[in-house]
Design a protein around this motif. Structure first.
Motif, PDB file in Angstrom:
ATOM      1  N   LEU A 265       0.818  -1.208   0.000  1.00  0.00           N
ATOM      2  CA  LEU A 265       0.000   0.000   0.000  1.00  0.00           C
ATOM      3  C   LEU A 265       0.853   1.260   0.000  1.00  0.00           C
ATOM      4  O   LEU A 265       0.598   2.194  -0.766  1.00  0.00           O
ATOM      5  CB  LEU A 265      -0.943  -0.020   1.203  1.00  0.00           C
ATOM      6  CG  LEU A 265      -2.086  -1.025   1.061  1.00  0.00           C
ATOM      7  CD1 LEU A 265      -2.595  -1.473   2.417  1.00  0.00           C
ATOM      8  CD2 LEU A 265      -3.204  -0.422   0.227  1.00  0.00           C
ATOM      9  N   LEU A 266       1.887   1.290   0.832  1.00  0.00           N
ATOM     10  CA  LEU A 266       2.757   2.462   0.848  1.00  0.00           C
ATOM     11  C   LEU A 266       3.469   2.633  -0.495  1.00  0.00           C
ATOM     12  O   LEU A 266       3.662   3.758  -0.966  1.00  0.00           O
ATOM     13  CB  LEU A 266       3.775   2.348   1.985  1.00  0.00           C
ATOM     14  CG  LEU A 266       3.201   2.493   3.396  1.00  0.00           C
ATOM     15  CD1 LEU A 266       4.279   2.202   4.438  1.00  0.00           C
ATOM     16  CD2 LEU A 266       2.613   3.883   3.601  1.00  0.00           C
ATOM     17  N   GLY A 267       3.845   1.506  -1.116  1.00  0.00           N
ATOM     18  CA  GLY A 267       4.466   1.599  -2.430  1.00  0.00           C
ATOM     19  C   GLY A 267       3.531   2.150  -3.476  1.00  0.00           C
ATOM     20  O   GLY A 267       3.896   3.030  -4.266  1.00  0.00           O
ATOM     21  N   MET A 268       2.301   1.649  -3.502  1.00  0.00           N
ATOM     22  CA  MET A 268       1.339   2.128  -4.492  1.00  0.00           C
ATOM     23  C   MET A 268       0.986   3.588  -4.272  1.00  0.00           C
ATOM     24  O   MET A 268       0.756   4.340  -5.227  1.00  0.00           O
ATOM     25  CB  MET A 268       0.075   1.281  -4.439  1.00  0.00           C
ATOM     26  CG  MET A 268      -0.913   1.612  -5.551  1.00  0.00           C
ATOM     27  SD  MET A 268      -2.258   0.414  -5.625  1.00  0.00           S
ATOM     28  CE  MET A 268      -2.903   0.785  -7.266  1.00  0.00           C
ATOM     29  N   LEU A 269       0.972   4.000  -3.020  1.00  0.00           N
ATOM     30  CA  LEU A 269       0.637   5.385  -2.682  1.00  0.00           C
ATOM     31  C   LEU A 269       1.813   6.339  -2.878  1.00  0.00           C
ATOM     32  O   LEU A 269       1.664   7.544  -2.695  1.00  0.00           O
ATOM     33  CB  LEU A 269       0.161   5.452  -1.235  1.00  0.00           C
ATOM     34  CG  LEU A 269      -1.220   4.835  -0.969  1.00  0.00           C
ATOM     35  CD1 LEU A 269      -1.365   4.434   0.492  1.00  0.00           C
ATOM     36  CD2 LEU A 269      -2.308   5.804  -1.385  1.00  0.00           C
ATOM     37  N   GLY A 270       2.969   5.801  -3.237  1.00  0.00           N
ATOM     38  CA  GLY A 270       4.137   6.643  -3.426  1.00  0.00           C
ATOM     39  C   GLY A 270       4.646   7.240  -2.129  1.00  0.00           C
ATOM     40  O   GLY A 270       5.226   8.329  -2.133  1.00  0.00           O
ATOM     41  N   ARG A 271       4.460   6.522  -1.022  1.00  0.00           N
ATOM     42  CA  ARG A 271       4.857   7.053   0.275  1.00  0.00           C
ATOM     43  C   ARG A 271       6.055   6.305   0.849  1.00  0.00           C
ATOM     44  O   ARG A 271       6.041   5.787   1.959  1.00  0.00           O
ATOM     45  CB  ARG A 271       3.662   7.011   1.240  1.00  0.00           C
ATOM     46  CG  ARG A 271       2.512   7.905   0.848  1.00  0.00           C
ATOM     47  CD  ARG A 271       2.928   9.372   0.658  1.00  0.00           C
ATOM     48  NE  ARG A 271       3.586   9.926   1.816  1.00  0.00           N
ATOM     49  CZ  ARG A 271       2.958  10.612   2.769  1.00  0.00           C
ATOM     50  NH1 ARG A 271       1.661  10.804   2.690  1.00  0.00           N
ATOM     51  NH2 ARG A 271       3.630  11.104   3.787  1.00  0.00           N
ATOM     52  N   GLY A 272       7.118   6.248   0.060  1.00  0.00           N
ATOM     53  CA  GLY A 272       8.352   5.665   0.536  1.00  0.00           C
ATOM     54  C   GLY A 272       8.995   6.462   1.646  1.00  0.00           C
ATOM     55  O   GLY A 272       9.944   5.996   2.285  1.00  0.00           O
TER      56      GLY A 272
ATOM     57  N   PHE B 195      -1.945  -4.292  -5.835  1.00  0.00           N
ATOM     58  CA  PHE B 195      -1.321  -3.230  -5.053  1.00  0.00           C
ATOM     59  C   PHE B 195       0.195  -3.353  -5.142  1.00  0.00           C
ATOM     60  O   PHE B 195       0.745  -4.437  -5.074  1.00  0.00           O
ATOM     61  CB  PHE B 195      -1.763  -3.324  -3.590  1.00  0.00           C
ATOM     62  CG  PHE B 195      -3.225  -3.098  -3.379  1.00  0.00           C
ATOM     63  CD1 PHE B 195      -3.710  -1.822  -3.129  1.00  0.00           C
ATOM     64  CD2 PHE B 195      -4.128  -4.150  -3.432  1.00  0.00           C
ATOM     65  CE1 PHE B 195      -5.063  -1.602  -2.924  1.00  0.00           C
ATOM     66  CE2 PHE B 195      -5.481  -3.944  -3.227  1.00  0.00           C
ATOM     67  CZ  PHE B 195      -5.955  -2.661  -2.979  1.00  0.00           C
ATOM     68  N   GLY B 196       0.865  -2.247  -5.254  1.00  0.00           N
ATOM     69  CA  GLY B 196       2.310  -2.251  -5.336  1.00  0.00           C
ATOM     70  C   GLY B 196       2.778  -1.167  -6.288  1.00  0.00           C
ATOM     71  O   GLY B 196       1.966  -0.399  -6.805  1.00  0.00           O
ATOM     72  N   PRO B 197       4.070  -1.059  -6.492  1.00  0.00           N
ATOM     73  CA  PRO B 197       5.154  -1.955  -6.055  1.00  0.00           C
ATOM     74  C   PRO B 197       5.359  -1.903  -4.546  1.00  0.00           C
ATOM     75  O   PRO B 197       4.835  -1.022  -3.872  1.00  0.00           O
ATOM     76  CB  PRO B 197       6.365  -1.397  -6.784  1.00  0.00           C
ATOM     77  CG  PRO B 197       6.063   0.070  -6.895  1.00  0.00           C
ATOM     78  CD  PRO B 197       4.589   0.154  -7.151  1.00  0.00           C
ATOM     79  N   LEU B 198       6.143  -2.866  -4.048  1.00  0.00           N
ATOM     80  CA  LEU B 198       6.424  -2.879  -2.622  1.00  0.00           C
ATOM     81  C   LEU B 198       7.124  -1.596  -2.199  1.00  0.00           C
ATOM     82  O   LEU B 198       8.042  -1.123  -2.877  1.00  0.00           O
ATOM     83  CB  LEU B 198       7.298  -4.080  -2.263  1.00  0.00           C
ATOM     84  CG  LEU B 198       6.634  -5.461  -2.276  1.00  0.00           C
ATOM     85  CD1 LEU B 198       7.672  -6.522  -1.960  1.00  0.00           C
ATOM     86  CD2 LEU B 198       5.474  -5.530  -1.290  1.00  0.00           C
TER      87      LEU B 198
ATOM     88  N   ALA C 269      -8.076  -0.414  -7.521  1.00  0.00           N
ATOM     89  CA  ALA C 269      -7.549  -1.530  -6.732  1.00  0.00           C
ATOM     90  C   ALA C 269      -8.344  -1.704  -5.440  1.00  0.00           C
ATOM     91  O   ALA C 269      -8.674  -2.825  -5.050  1.00  0.00           O
ATOM     92  CB  ALA C 269      -6.073  -1.296  -6.424  1.00  0.00           C
ATOM     93  N   LEU C 270      -8.664  -0.594  -4.781  1.00  0.00           N
ATOM     94  CA  LEU C 270      -9.438  -0.693  -3.551  1.00  0.00           C
ATOM     95  C   LEU C 270     -10.816  -1.288  -3.820  1.00  0.00           C
ATOM     96  O   LEU C 270     -11.272  -2.181  -3.102  1.00  0.00           O
ATOM     97  CB  LEU C 270      -9.590   0.689  -2.905  1.00  0.00           C
ATOM     98  CG  LEU C 270      -8.332   1.285  -2.275  1.00  0.00           C
ATOM     99  CD1 LEU C 270      -8.587   2.746  -1.880  1.00  0.00           C
ATOM    100  CD2 LEU C 270      -7.877   0.484  -1.061  1.00  0.00           C
TER     101      LEU C 270
END
Length: 318
Positions: free
Chosen positions: A51-58, A94-97, A217-218
């Motif tokens: 989820l964090l990867g897909m959201l761009g929240r690295g 969902f992703g990337p990781l 995706a959701l």
């Protein structure tokens, strides 16, 4: 912006909640921590990374929390609702990781609390094991928690994992009792009594799916409709997202202050959250319990859709 930490066990509705936390313009998401619950800890951790990867929240550190309850072993997961992969059978969408875990959940959350110049909101949307451990081992940091927002419990309508208990509290009643009864941190509890009212229908999900890849995706986590069918309605709850909205927009949900007790026995009422409605006793500790009466249910649905579909500006931490 509200400094925010999310402790979660993704989980379909957790996915909605994490997306909301990452996208809401009101929130400064400082960390996500994964705990056992809907599925096992390795899977909840991987799902949080997806989820964090897909959201761009690295930029958001991920902590790894408890893999079991404080006392008694877990005897049931929630694959019947969330699928074996925790994301309705469509985890691969969902992703990337996202980034590798940054460390133990306790250390990650403690780091956020120690360095924040403002009180931090801690949203706990899975079993309360990690929160109980934090409060027990780092009492020096409790004053840095502005508020706990907990999705869990049922104070009047019965449970969803047993006749008495809601899943998150039932998964670790000893931890829930520590958090909801013994501690004195300001707490808002968002129980099934409200989340079974703030449900969404197919048209809401179709609008979300049309908003872009994340919404698609959701909305594809249609396995959650099995839970809607169990409720005998053509609508589904997204429990954790409702709690997250209250965390980032305080006052969204109507609440009443109640003294609570949690049943930690091994009988059929294990995990029951009992609300004392007789009025506050002198020196008693109350929790703000979200209730349907006074809550703008349609407004909550609309607010969730706006933030999840990207109709509001996003301001990542940076």
């Amino acid at each position: 912006m509200i400094p925010l930490v999310v402790d979660t066990d993704p989980g379909v509705d957790d996915a909605y909640a994490i997306a909301l936390a990452a996208r809401a313009p009101e929130a400064d998401l400082r960390a996500v921590t994964a705990v056992f619950g809907n599925v096992d800890l390795p899977t909840t951790t991987t799902n949080a990374r997806r989820l964090l990867g897909m959201l761009g929240r690295g930029d958001v550190p991920l902590g790894v929390g408890a893999d079991r309850p404080l006392v008694h072993p877990v005897t049931q997961r929630a694959a019947d609702v969330h699928g074996d992969d925790g994301l309705g059978g469509v985890a691969e969408r969902f992703g990337p990781l996202g980034p590798e875990p940054a460390g133990r959940a306790l250390d990650v959350v403690a780091g956020v609390l120690e360095t924040s110049s403002e009180p931090v909101v801690l949203a706990a949307i899975g079993p309360l094991t990690d929160v109980a451990l934090l409060l027990a081992t780092r009492p020096d940091l409790t004053g840095r928690i502005g508020r706990l927002v907990v999705m869990g419990g049922s104070v009047g309508i019965g449970g969803n994992v047993s006749a008495a208990a809601e899943f998150n509290v039932w998964s670790d009643p000893e931890a829930a009792r520590r958090v909801l009864v013994e501690e004195r941190v300001p707490t808002t509890l968002v129980p099934l009594d409200l989340t079974h009212v703030v449900t969404v229908d197919r048209s809401w999900l179709e609008a979300l799916a049309a908003s872009g890849p994340l919404g698609e995706a959701l909305a594809a986590t249609r396995h959650v409709y099995g839970h809607g069918e169990a409720l005998r309605v053509d609508r589904v709850p997204i429990h954790d997202a409702v709690a997250l909205l209250e965390a980032v927009v305080p006052g969204t949900l109507a609440t009443v202050p109640l003294e609570l007790e949690v049943d930690t026995s091994l009988g059929p009422s294990r995990g029951l959250v009992l609300a004392d409605r007789r009025g506050r006793a002198p020196g008693g500790h109350t929790v703000d319990v979200a209730v349907p009466d006074g809550t703008d249910v349609d407004g909550v649905r609309a607010a969730l859709l706006r933030r999840l579909s990207g109709d509001m500006p996003v301001r990542p931490r940076g």
